[in-house]
Write a protein that holds these residues in place. Sequence first.
Motif, PDB file in Angstrom:
ATOM      1  N   UNK A  57       3.554   4.251   2.296  1.00  0.00           N
ATOM      2  CA  UNK A  57       3.924   3.302   1.243  1.00  0.00           C
ATOM      3  C   UNK A  57       3.586   1.885   1.664  1.00  0.00           C
ATOM      4  N   UNK A  59       2.318  -0.510  -0.016  1.00  0.00           N
ATOM      5  CA  UNK A  59       2.545  -1.546  -1.022  1.00  0.00           C
ATOM      6  C   UNK A  59       3.975  -2.094  -0.936  1.00  0.00           C
ATOM      7  N   UNK A  60       4.953  -1.178  -0.920  1.00  0.00           N
ATOM      8  CA  UNK A  60       6.347  -1.625  -0.923  1.00  0.00           C
ATOM      9  C   UNK A  60       7.049  -1.455   0.426  1.00  0.00           C
ATOM     10  N   UNK A  71      -0.154  14.191   0.442  1.00  0.00           N
ATOM     11  CA  UNK A  71      -0.382  13.070  -0.487  1.00  0.00           C
ATOM     12  C   UNK A  71       0.942  12.383  -0.821  1.00  0.00           C
ATOM     13  N   UNK A  72       1.012  11.047  -0.582  1.00  0.00           N
ATOM     14  CA  UNK A  72       2.282  10.351  -0.787  1.00  0.00           C
ATOM     15  C   UNK A  72       2.450   9.786  -2.197  1.00  0.00           C
ATOM     16  N   UNK A  73       3.704   9.807  -2.667  1.00  0.00           N
ATOM     17  CA  UNK A  73       4.044   9.169  -3.946  1.00  0.00           C
ATOM     18  C   UNK A  73       5.290   8.324  -3.731  1.00  0.00           C
ATOM     19  N   UNK A  74       5.272   7.092  -4.219  1.00  0.00           N
ATOM     20  CA  UNK A  74       6.430   6.202  -4.099  1.00  0.00           C
ATOM     21  C   UNK A  74       6.969   5.826  -5.467  1.00  0.00           C
ATOM     22  N   UNK A  75       8.149   5.175  -5.444  1.00  0.00           N
ATOM     23  CA  UNK A  75       8.880   4.806  -6.664  1.00  0.00           C
ATOM     24  C   UNK A  75       9.589   6.033  -7.239  1.00  0.00           C
ATOM     25  N   UNK A  77      11.332   6.942  -9.891  1.00  0.00           N
ATOM     26  CA  UNK A  77      11.114   7.491 -11.236  1.00  0.00           C
ATOM     27  C   UNK A  77       9.720   8.115 -11.359  1.00  0.00           C
ATOM     28  N   UNK A  78       8.753   7.535 -10.668  1.00  0.00           N
ATOM     29  CA  UNK A  78       7.400   8.114 -10.656  1.00  0.00           C
ATOM     30  C   UNK A  78       7.441   9.464  -9.930  1.00  0.00           C
TER      31      UNK A  78
ATOM     32  N   UNK B  90      -0.950  14.334  -9.617  1.00  0.00           N
ATOM     33  CA  UNK B  90      -0.971  13.322  -8.573  1.00  0.00           C
ATOM     34  C   UNK B  90      -1.663  12.058  -9.066  1.00  0.00           C
ATOM     35  N   UNK B  93       0.591  10.284 -11.356  1.00  0.00           N
ATOM     36  CA  UNK B  93       1.618   9.552 -10.608  1.00  0.00           C
ATOM     37  C   UNK B  93       1.055   8.237 -10.067  1.00  0.00           C
ATOM     38  N   UNK B  94      -0.180   8.260  -9.596  1.00  0.00           N
ATOM     39  CA  UNK B  94      -0.800   7.031  -9.078  1.00  0.00           C
ATOM     40  C   UNK B  94      -0.945   6.003 -10.199  1.00  0.00           C
ATOM     41  N   UNK B  96       0.886   5.766 -12.932  1.00  0.00           N
ATOM     42  CA  UNK B  96       2.220   5.256 -13.263  1.00  0.00           C
ATOM     43  C   UNK B  96       2.695   4.276 -12.200  1.00  0.00           C
ATOM     44  N   UNK B  97       2.412   4.582 -10.940  1.00  0.00           N
ATOM     45  CA  UNK B  97       2.796   3.702  -9.835  1.00  0.00           C
ATOM     46  C   UNK B  97       2.191   2.318 -10.037  1.00  0.00           C
ATOM     47  N   UNK B 100       3.569   0.345 -13.030  1.00  0.00           N
ATOM     48  CA  UNK B 100       4.886  -0.174 -12.660  1.00  0.00           C
ATOM     49  C   UNK B 100       4.719  -1.405 -11.759  1.00  0.00           C
ATOM     50  N   UNK B 134      -3.415  -6.898  -3.796  1.00  0.00           N
ATOM     51  CA  UNK B 134      -2.974  -5.505  -3.765  1.00  0.00           C
ATOM     52  C   UNK B 134      -3.489  -4.761  -4.994  1.00  0.00           C
TER      53      UNK B 134
END
Lengths: 229, 227
Positions: A57, A59-60, A71-75, A77-78, B90, B93-94, B96-97, B100, B134
């Motif tokens: 992560x 970005x944050x 594969x990473x996902x952040x946030x 609600x996402x 996936x 999700x990217x 939507x990320x 946001x 970013x």
Amino acid sequence: MKVECAKTMAAEEVKLLKTWSSLFGLRVVWALKLKGIQYDAIDEDLSNKSALLLQHNPVYKKIPVLVHNGKPISESLVILEYIDETWKQNPILPEDPLEKARERFWAKFNDEKLLPSIWGAFTKEGKEREEAIAAAVENLKLVEEELKGKKFFGGEKIGLADVAFGWLAYLICVFDEVTGFKIVNERYPLLLAWMQEFSQLPIAKDNCPPHDKLVIKFQALYEKHHPAK
Amino acid sequence: MAEEVKVFGTWGSPFSRRVELALKIKGVKYEYIEEDVYGNKSPLLLKYNPVHKKVPVFLHNGKPIAESLVIVEYIEETWKGNPILPEDPYEKAMARFWAKFVDEKCLPALWKAGSSPENERAKAVEEACECLKTLESALNGKRFFGGDTVGLVDIAANFIGYWLRLFQEAAGHDLLSAEKFPALFKWSDEFSSCSVVKDSLPPKDKLLAYFKAHIAGTKAAETNASN
């Protein structure tokens, strides 16, 4: 066929980077548990973030982060929407687009309005605190209105909005205890009833952080924000 | 059954334009209702969005939806042609990320950079530049954030694609320049000139005049405050 299934199952790797107390991480835990997904929990020390967290992560640099087959996902609600789309059992979002929009609207409302206003009431002082409380009262009124005629925000069973609001069920009482001020009070009977229902769900009962440990943590945070004069 | 699609918006709002852009991409006919949000919000707006009392509000066969990105996702799910989101969970999700990220980080940072008092401006500009840097990294050599066609992130970043450059012109500064952010600058050209987007943007002169007046108003208030 059997061998292929076994291969697919063995290849599935789900990791969740979180902390013991984060309400955002807990949402993801609830969703994974609801769907019966096996995962590795990695509790982070946010004062000493791991290389893995920073890599996944950038970005944050925050938790939660879900890592699915590398594969990473952040946030949060996402992540919840990703979980719902990837594992179809016990859906968190309804099929109907309008109902889905309603769930997303209220999940957003929690994150962008309700939670910040209650957090403001907890952390601010003087005039800022009064304004935060006034905003929280307005926001709670709207949430109460939304619960009319429903057991959960999702209707008969929980949905995305319930998972987003779920922190109220176990954390608001901690705030009450620490501040001596009950913000979710008898003015909101539907919300209080919902909190009861939610906290009785197996995912909540078995997976909330220990109350006493939370009180200690938030007591310390409260004192930090309200230094004795 | 006759399909009834309405959008309550204001001419200059990037948020209501997001909704119009999504509808245009999908070729959905709709009725547009201009709201006077500063002067006089209509009873219909207050009825359809009692929670936020804001535009945009989307009405589909009498059912209202508020919050621009929630509306855009609804449009995506209801009208299947010309998808705005990828199929793969996936990649979805990217998207939507990043959408946001635009809403929660970029836009507030850009707003702050444009409206901070003099003594806070340098820091605000630095933060805004970090956000743009970013965001630029998410483009990753693509023409649009959505790939070959405009997608959710492009729609979400519409302010950066069009409004920002006019705001900069009015304010006399350049947060988004070809020198500092070559890929993002190029994207903003691609975005605002692409045919489906072009027709859904507010008129340049009107928006420029609006920004100039707004900035003059802010400067006057600052001067008065410091006198």
